[in-house]
Design a protein around this motif. Structure first.
Motif, PDB file in Angstrom:
ATOM      1  N   TYR A  43      24.700  75.746  34.665  1.00 16.59           N
ATOM      2  CA  TYR A  43      23.857  74.996  35.421  1.00 16.59           C
ATOM      3  C   TYR A  43      24.091  75.637  36.998  1.00 16.59           C
ATOM      4  CZ  TYR A  43      21.973  72.059  32.006  1.00 16.59           C
ATOM      5  OH  TYR A  43      21.300  71.329  30.958  1.00 16.59           O
ATOM      6  N   LEU A  44      25.131  75.867  37.223  1.00 16.02           N
ATOM      7  CA  LEU A  44      25.514  76.190  38.752  1.00 16.02           C
ATOM      8  C   LEU A  44      26.208  77.688  38.659  1.00 16.02           C
ATOM      9  CD1 LEU A  44      26.383  72.851  40.332  1.00 16.02           C
ATOM     10  CD2 LEU A  44      24.220  74.292  40.765  1.00 16.02           C
ATOM     11  N   LEU A  45      25.830  78.610  37.832  1.00  9.28           N
ATOM     12  CA  LEU A  45      26.453  79.640  37.627  1.00  9.28           C
ATOM     13  C   LEU A  45      26.848  80.531  38.846  1.00  9.28           C
ATOM     14  CD1 LEU A  45      27.736  81.469  35.350  1.00  9.28           C
ATOM     15  CD2 LEU A  45      25.510  82.657  35.260  1.00  9.28           C
ATOM     16  N   PRO A  46      25.836  80.778  39.732  1.00  9.20           N
ATOM     17  CA  PRO A  46      26.339  81.479  41.007  1.00  9.20           C
ATOM     18  C   PRO A  46      27.423  80.912  41.847  1.00  9.20           C
ATOM     19  CG  PRO A  46      23.980  81.245  40.877  1.00  9.20           C
ATOM     20  CD  PRO A  46      24.303  80.285  39.754  1.00  9.20           C
ATOM     21  N   GLN A  47      27.575  79.574  41.921  1.00 12.28           N
ATOM     22  CA  GLN A  47      28.649  78.779  42.512  1.00 12.28           C
ATOM     23  C   GLN A  47      29.826  78.839  41.846  1.00 12.28           C
ATOM     24  OE1 GLN A  47      25.519  77.819  42.187  1.00 12.28           O
ATOM     25  NE2 GLN A  47      24.498  77.338  44.281  1.00 12.28           N
ATOM     26  N   VAL A  48      29.617  78.655  40.735  1.00 10.59           N
ATOM     27  CA  VAL A  48      31.034  78.776  39.927  1.00 10.59           C
ATOM     28  C   VAL A  48      31.729  80.181  39.677  1.00 10.59           C
ATOM     29  CG1 VAL A  48      31.917  78.428  37.624  1.00 10.59           C
ATOM     30  CG2 VAL A  48      30.234  76.789  38.414  1.00 10.59           C
ATOM     31  N   MET A  49      30.959  81.110  39.752  1.00  8.72           N
ATOM     32  CA  MET A  49      31.666  82.408  39.857  1.00  8.72           C
ATOM     33  C   MET A  49      32.212  82.587  41.092  1.00  8.72           C
ATOM     34  SD  MET A  49      28.671  84.371  37.543  1.00  8.72           S
ATOM     35  CE  MET A  49      29.034  86.122  37.960  1.00  8.72           C
ATOM     36  N   ASP A  50      31.244  82.324  42.349  1.00  9.49           N
ATOM     37  CA  ASP A  50      31.803  82.427  43.548  1.00  9.49           C
ATOM     38  C   ASP A  50      33.092  81.682  43.886  1.00  9.49           C
ATOM     39  OD1 ASP A  50      31.516  83.020  46.283  1.00  9.49           O
ATOM     40  OD2 ASP A  50      30.916  81.247  46.945  1.00  9.49           O
ATOM     41  N   GLN A  51      33.210  80.698  43.192  1.00  8.86           N
ATOM     42  CA  GLN A  51      34.639  79.892  43.685  1.00  8.86           C
ATOM     43  C   GLN A  51      35.538  80.476  42.664  1.00  8.86           C
ATOM     44  OE1 GLN A  51      35.405  77.102  45.690  1.00  8.86           O
ATOM     45  NE2 GLN A  51      33.387  77.781  46.593  1.00  8.86           N
ATOM     46  N   ASN A  52      35.554  81.095  41.529  1.00 11.60           N
ATOM     47  CA  ASN A  52      36.242  81.569  40.736  1.00 11.60           C
ATOM     48  C   ASN A  52      36.707  82.799  41.378  1.00 11.60           C
ATOM     49  OD1 ASN A  52      37.357  83.555  38.617  1.00 11.60           O
ATOM     50  ND2 ASN A  52      37.440  81.809  37.498  1.00 11.60           N
ATOM     51  N   TRP A  53      36.053  83.706  41.948  1.00 12.40           N
ATOM     52  CA  TRP A  53      36.168  85.063  42.427  1.00 12.40           C
ATOM     53  C   TRP A  53      36.742  85.044  43.914  1.00 12.40           C
ATOM     54  CZ3 TRP A  53      30.809  87.949  41.686  1.00 12.40           C
ATOM     55  CH2 TRP A  53      30.817  88.282  40.141  1.00 12.40           C
ATOM     56  N   GLN A  54      36.530  83.928  44.595  1.00 16.69           N
ATOM     57  CA  GLN A  54      36.959  83.847  45.885  1.00 16.69           C
ATOM     58  C   GLN A  54      38.756  83.474  45.508  1.00 16.69           C
ATOM     59  OE1 GLN A  54      35.960  81.041  48.818  1.00 16.69           O
ATOM     60  NE2 GLN A  54      33.529  81.197  47.983  1.00 16.69           N
ATOM     61  N   TYR A  55      39.035  82.826  44.677  1.00 12.89           N
ATOM     62  CA  TYR A  55      40.516  82.385  44.110  1.00 12.89           C
ATOM     63  C   TYR A  55      41.132  83.623  43.764  1.00 12.89           C
ATOM     64  CZ  TYR A  55      44.431  80.137  42.412  1.00 12.89           C
ATOM     65  OH  TYR A  55      45.699  79.684  42.168  1.00 12.89           O
ATOM     66  N   SER A  56      40.458  84.492  42.870  1.00 13.12           N
ATOM     67  CA  SER A  56      40.890  85.421  41.939  1.00 13.12           C
ATOM     68  C   SER A  56      41.200  86.479  42.945  1.00 13.12           C
ATOM     69  CB  SER A  56      40.046  85.743  40.827  1.00 13.12           C
ATOM     70  OG  SER A  56      39.857  84.916  39.975  1.00 13.12           O
ATOM     71  N   LYS A  57      40.140  86.966  43.516  1.00 13.49           N
ATOM     72  CA  LYS A  57      40.273  87.818  44.715  1.00 13.49           C
ATOM     73  C   LYS A  57      41.589  87.670  45.645  1.00 13.49           C
ATOM     74  CE  LYS A  57      37.994  90.188  48.365  1.00 13.49           C
ATOM     75  NZ  LYS A  57      36.964  90.295  49.414  1.00 13.49           N
TER      76      LYS A  57
END
Length: 367
Positions: free
Chosen positions: A259-273
């Motif tokens: 439902y909020l795929l762009p935001q979920v990916m953004d949060q995951n990637w920020q932390y992972s990066k």
């Protein structure tokens, strides 16, 4: 008696609230934030995973503009590959990534992979685009059965492991191979399954051997989708130059994420990066998908469908999220895939949507 009273209270509450039970929606989520548009002031380097397949699934609805094709044993019609190269260049894709499996452990697929790579090289005679390879630690290759079966304990297997990478050297040093900071980029799929008592020592030895062979590669390890960055620290810490996840936007069976795929990916990637940079001294490479369907392989699936009915709106948002989280140094972006028609993740033009997704890629990642 207390039990009866409790049942009556619950029943009355249910009756009173019956009309109100609509449930929370994504619009009320803390993750429902606006992702800022990232202007392109400098080109990003875009790669696309190229898929090899032997036949055409009857459940595939889309039809390639290049016509339906197959690659039995890695043999692809030259005219099809030539069209793929022309389309990719037009859409701003800088290089294809081809699978490269072990001749020692997976000889049949090794021959197929080698044939397909040669097919690309022959069709790319004018040097229109670049290519790279992805060595695959597939199950039963060098990952072992479990962490209790480290590669060091099998000297023959360890020798074959290094021999495999030696066979890749002619590709890494060939004309048209994709470079990062002057180093040939080498993807390693399923890298988290290289079970070793000391992964850093294995990679240090591998880098030493590459140096003897006259090559200094830029190693990119892939780990499975939706896994936290700390899960495979013993497999990646100071082992690879960069890390990439399997695409989060493909094979997504979680509605909360969808439902909020762009935001979920953004949060995951920020932390992972940040975690990969601070802990592993590794860059991060965002990996996105134009669409995805479960229905080709599983027609009865009720999982979320990342369809093409929105005219590329979701993919455009994911491109922007990828720009937000790309390495400032390498500016690498991956797309999965160029032509995986069996999952409808293809970037390749189709009769129904034409060059829509190529146009999005060019607009989102090129000046």
């Amino acid at each position: 008696m207390r039990y009866i009273h409790l049942v009556l209270i619950v029943a009355l509450m249910a009756g009173a609230c019956k009309k109100e039970l609509t449930g929370p929606g994504p619009e009320g989520s803390i993750l429902n934030y606006e992702i800022p548009e990232v202007p392109v002031t400098q080109d990003y380097t875009v790669g696309a995973f190229y898929t090899s397949f032997g036949g055409w699934n009857a459940n595939i609805k889309e039809v390639p503009v290049a016509g339906k094709y197959a690659m039995p044993a890695g043999v692809i019609p030259p005219e099809v590959m030539a069209k793929h190269i022309d389309y990719a260049v037009k859409g701003g894709v800088d290089y294809f990534v081809f699978s490269f499996r072990s001749p020692n452990r997976d000889a049949t697929n090794y021959r197929s992979d080698s044939t397909l790579i040669r097919g690309f090289q022959h069709a790319n005679g004018e040097g229109k685009m670049q290519f790279a390879v992805a060595y695959n630690f597939s199950t039963g290759t060098y990952g072992g059965i479990s962490a209790g079966n480290p590669i060091e304990k099998d000297k023959a297997r360890l020798t074959q492991f290094f021999e495999d990478f030696h066979r890749i050297v002619p590709l890494l040093t060939s004309a048209g191979y994709q470079q990062v900071d002057g180093k040939p980029i080498l993807y390693i799929l399923n890298a988290q399954t290289l079970f070793s008592d000391n992964n850093k020592a294995i990679y240090d030895t591998l880098r030493s051997k590459f140096k003897e062979w006259g090559v200094t590669p830029y190693l990119v390890g892939m780990q499975d989708r939706w896994t936290p960055p700390a899960r495979y620290q013993i497999r990646f810490d100071h082992c690879v130059d960069a890390i990439i996840h399997q695409s989060f936007s493909s094979q997504n069976n979680n509605w909360d994420r969808f439902y909020l795929l762009p935001q979920v990916m953004d949060q995951n990637w920020q932390y992972s990066k940040k975690y990969f940079a601070d802990t592993y001294a590794a860059d991060y490479i965002p990996n996105i998908t134009p669409a995805h369907t479960w229905l080709i392989g599983t027609p009865t699936s009720t999982n979320p469908e990342y369809s093409r009915k929105d005219s590329g709106a979701l993919f455009t948002k994911l491109c922007n999220v990828a720009k937000l989280n790309a390495s400032e140094k390498t500016r690498l972006i991956m797309i999965d895939s160029w032509n995986n028609w069996n999952e409808d993740t293809q970037l390749e033009p189709a009769v129904s949507y034409g060059e829509l997704y190529l146009n999005i890629v060019r607009k989102q990642f090129k000046k």
